[in-house]
Design an enzyme around this catalytic site. Structure first.
Site, PDB file in Angstrom:
ATOM      1  CD  GLU A 174      -2.273   2.493  -3.062  1.00  0.00           C
ATOM      2  OE1 GLU A 174      -3.055   3.584  -3.207  1.00  0.00           O
ATOM      3  OE2 GLU A 174      -1.991   2.334  -2.348  1.00  0.00           O
TER       4      GLU A 174
ATOM      5  CG  ASP B 118      -1.599   1.180   1.375  1.00  0.00           C
ATOM      6  OD1 ASP B 118      -2.785   1.358   0.228  1.00  0.00           O
ATOM      7  OD2 ASP B 118      -1.645   1.932   2.280  1.00  0.00           O
TER       8      ASP B 118
END
Length: 691
Positions: free
Chosen positions: A367, A314
């Protein structure tokens, strides 16, 4: 040779590796463990608190006092340890850390494998080393031999707490989820499930992205062995598991990592580096070797102990840039005066190299939303070493385009075509994720322009386009049946809309589309090469129509795609094809069973010897408004058989017609002769009578 010194079975070599950033299984050394020392069973506790004055274990076993559970320091390692025989599994505990400033900080164990159910914040003693008997040996073996780059990958992203909930508002457990989610995902044609964070977190509203337990599966949904059951069942059904993981930041909660021993232990000391003020979180200090050991050990732990198949890292962008979401004067340049976080880059390279080496074909997904180069290139080629990167640019451009009035789309055609300028610069996943259906952005269906009925046709077109563009696929839960409301983390999906015909038909469409993707190699086996894609006509902005060919290793597998992004029907639309023959419509988003009107029913188109751009042949197809269709060239023998059948049918019809004509003619002659004879006899009788 002298025997290596140990402290309750913690070796000097383990601490050396930990302090040098190379102990990738530091969870075996730190945390609470059931061990045997000199033939005596007990629990060993170990924690890294380098600036602590003293450390004791407090819990429900000593009235949270802990003076009977004082830990000892292991030389200069910063690690404190203790071994106690009166501890049992399932007990709550924390570390009481006396700081240099005289304060005592009560901290959860950073390496705990189980945490107290929120709102409690304690750690829990638990032995997970052999608490589940795995049955996925064949899956793990096959995974190690096959790269996902040349395999289909269609990911279903879910938030466990809101996929479904019980009538009384309670969560589904990991086991309940396994028994209901896995058959659903398999039936729908997904290859992987991506779990939003299941590492322990205190606040439901963070969706799991503010982690306090990097080795602890959240107890919201059950025990660790229940989670293993879920993953095992996925593997037995040929479904992979990807887990969201957050090494970019951590929350400020008092029981967490912030100021762990009264000083910045896990975070940068300089707040210009160590805080994300807009998120209210702390940034890991990637310059510290022990932090590197901690983070890489966390990733390693989930792969080893829980058999997960991949990690989506993330907020990678926030790790790469020192000035991420910071104004001038709020960040510190690196040693070369730039804005890159060089130690974070080194950490990511090391992480990806370790995971790829130790777990062959384990997926590391970034990401990452910027133009940082070589995200999916190997570290030895100066890349970051990820296997995949989310294509955020494609997602933003495409959703912006689909929200426009079709009248204005011709002036924004490049929003769809620009992707192919960089489609093979990285190994991409095309994400239609949870981030796009929250915070007032609307559900995926409601992003489509138009009234209720128009939205469904447009959404089917979007999904057909998305499933046939280069890159692996990912759709957030609810998108498969057209959830109307935005996603809400504290309520289940709108499963009730499946009682409405349009949503039910959309659900069937997504299922069939997923299976079409799985069954057609051209849509995935050359995903990382220009050999897998060829434009037919990318320049028809006037009509807002795209046509292209997805190519496999064999021409027979190729799929021709025609997507019309306006509600205007085009009964005759020319496209080029490279080979002569007959092209059959094999999938159409406007089919009645998917909620379309099926105004256009022709299934087979024959080529004309007419050049189209750089292609030698042309076919004229009929395309419905707001639709996408896929065509495949019929095999020569199939086409010949079809032609022969048609010819035979025509010949048979002609023969039948001739036979019927001759028979009719004979019958007519016979009837005429009979009539004349009868008339003659009648005339004779009449004459005789008259006489």
């Amino acid at each position: 040779m002298t025997e290596e010194k140990t402290w309750a079975n913690i070796s000097r070599f383990q601490t050396y590796l930990f302090n040098s950033g190379d102990n990738f299984k530091s969870y075996e050394m730190l945390g609470s463990h059931k061990v045997k020392i000199d033939g005596v069973d007990g629990w060993r506790f170990a924690v890294w608190a380098p600036k602590a004055v003293s450390v004791r274990v407090v819990g429900d076993f000593n009235d949270w006092n802990g003076y009977d559970k004082m830990l000892e320091r292991i030389e200069t390692s910063g690690v404190w340890y203790g071994f106690f025989t009166d501890i049992e599994e399932g007990m709550l505990y924390k570390y009481a850390i006396e700081a240099e400033n005289g304060e005592t900080y009560y901290k959860a164990d950073p390496y705990a494998v189980k945490s107290e159910l929120r709102p409690g914040t304690a750690s829990v003693t638990k032995d997970i080393s052999n608490n589940y008997k795995w049955g996925d040996k064949a899956w793990i073996s096959a995974r190690s031999k096959n790269s996902t780059l040349t395999e289909p990958m269609n990911i279903y992203e879910i938030h466990i707490g809101s996929w479904k909930i019980h009538d009384d508002g309670s969560f589904y457990t990991y086991r309940e989820l396994a028994d209901e989610l896995v058959p659903y995902v398999k039936k729908m044609g997904y290859t992987h499930i991506e779990l939003m964070p299941i590492t322990e977190y205190p606040f439901d509203g963070s969706w799991g992205y503010q982690v306090t337990g990097f080795f602890s599966a959240t107890t919201r949904y059950g025990e660790s062995e229940d989670l293993k059951y879920l993953i095992d069942k996925c593997h037995k059904n040929h479904i992979g598991i990807i887990m969201d993981w957050v090494p970019a930041h951590f929350p400020r909660d008092a029981h967490g990592l912030r100021m762990f021993d009264g000083t910045p232990v896990y975070e940068y000391a300089d707040p210009r580096l160590g805080e994300h003020k807009d998120w209210g979180t702390m940034v890991f200090d990637y310059s510290k070797s022990e932090v590197i050991s901690f983070l890489i050990s966390s990733a390693y732990f989930w792969a080893e102990q829980y058999h997960i198949d991949g990690i989506r890292v993330d907020a990678v962008s926030s790790m790469l840039y020192r000035d991420y979401s910071r104004n001038d004067g709020e960040w510190v340049p690196n040693e070369y005066g730039g804005n890159g976080n060089l130690e974070a880059v080194d950490f990511l390279k090391k992480l990806n190299k370790i995971m790829g080496t130790e777990f062959p074909n384990f997926m590391m997904v970034a990401e990452e939303s910027t133009a940082w180069p070589l995200v999916t290139a190997p570290p030895e080629n100066d890349g970051l070493g990820f296997n995949y990167k989310w294509n955020m640019g494609w997602m933003n451009d495409t959703l912006r385009y689909m929200g426009m009035d079709p009248y204005f789309r011709k002036d924004n055609h490049s929003l769809l075509t620009f992707m192919m300028m960089y489609a093979y610069s990285e190994n991409y996943i095309l994400p239609l994720s949870h981030d796009e259906v929250v915070h007032g952005k609307g559900s995926m269906l409601n992003k489509m322009f138009g009234e209720y009925d128009e939205k469904f046709a447009a959404y089917r077109t979007l999904l057909g386009y998305y499933m046939t563009m280069p890159g692996k696929k990912m759709l957030f839960m609810g998108g498969e049946f057209g959830q109307m409301l935005e996603w809400r983390y504290d309520d289940q999906l709108e499963w009730n809309v499946l009682e409405i015909d349009k949503h039910k038909r959309l659900h069937q469409y997504v299922k069939d589309l997923n299976h079409f993707y799985m069954e057609n190699k051209a849509l995935w086996e050359l995903d990382t090469s220009w050999d897998g894609f060829r434009w037919v006509n990318e320049a028809d902005s006037e009509n807002s129509v795209l046509s292209y060919i997805r190519r496999g290793r064999h021409a027979a597998d190729n799929v021709v795609v025609v997507a019309n992004f306006t509600p205007v029907e085009r009964p005759i639309y020319k496209i080029g094809v490279p080979l002569a023959g007959e092209y059959e419509v094999v999938f159409h988003s406007s089919a009645v069973k998917y909620g379309g009107n099926k105004r256009i029913t022709k299934k087979v188109y024959k080529t004309k010897n007419m050049q189209f751009s750089d292609m030698m042949y042309t076919i004229e197809v009929a395309i419905d408004g707001n639709s996408v269709m896929f065509l495949k060239k019929k095999p020569a023998d199939k086409a010949a058989a079809s032609k022969k059948k048609t010819t035979t049918s025509k010949t048979a019809k002609k023969t039948t017609d001739k036979t019927e004509s001759a028979t009719a003619k004979k019958a007519a002659v016979k009837k005429t002769t009979a009539t004349k004879t009868a008339a003659k006899k009648t005339s004779t009788r009449t004459n005789k009578s008259a006489k």
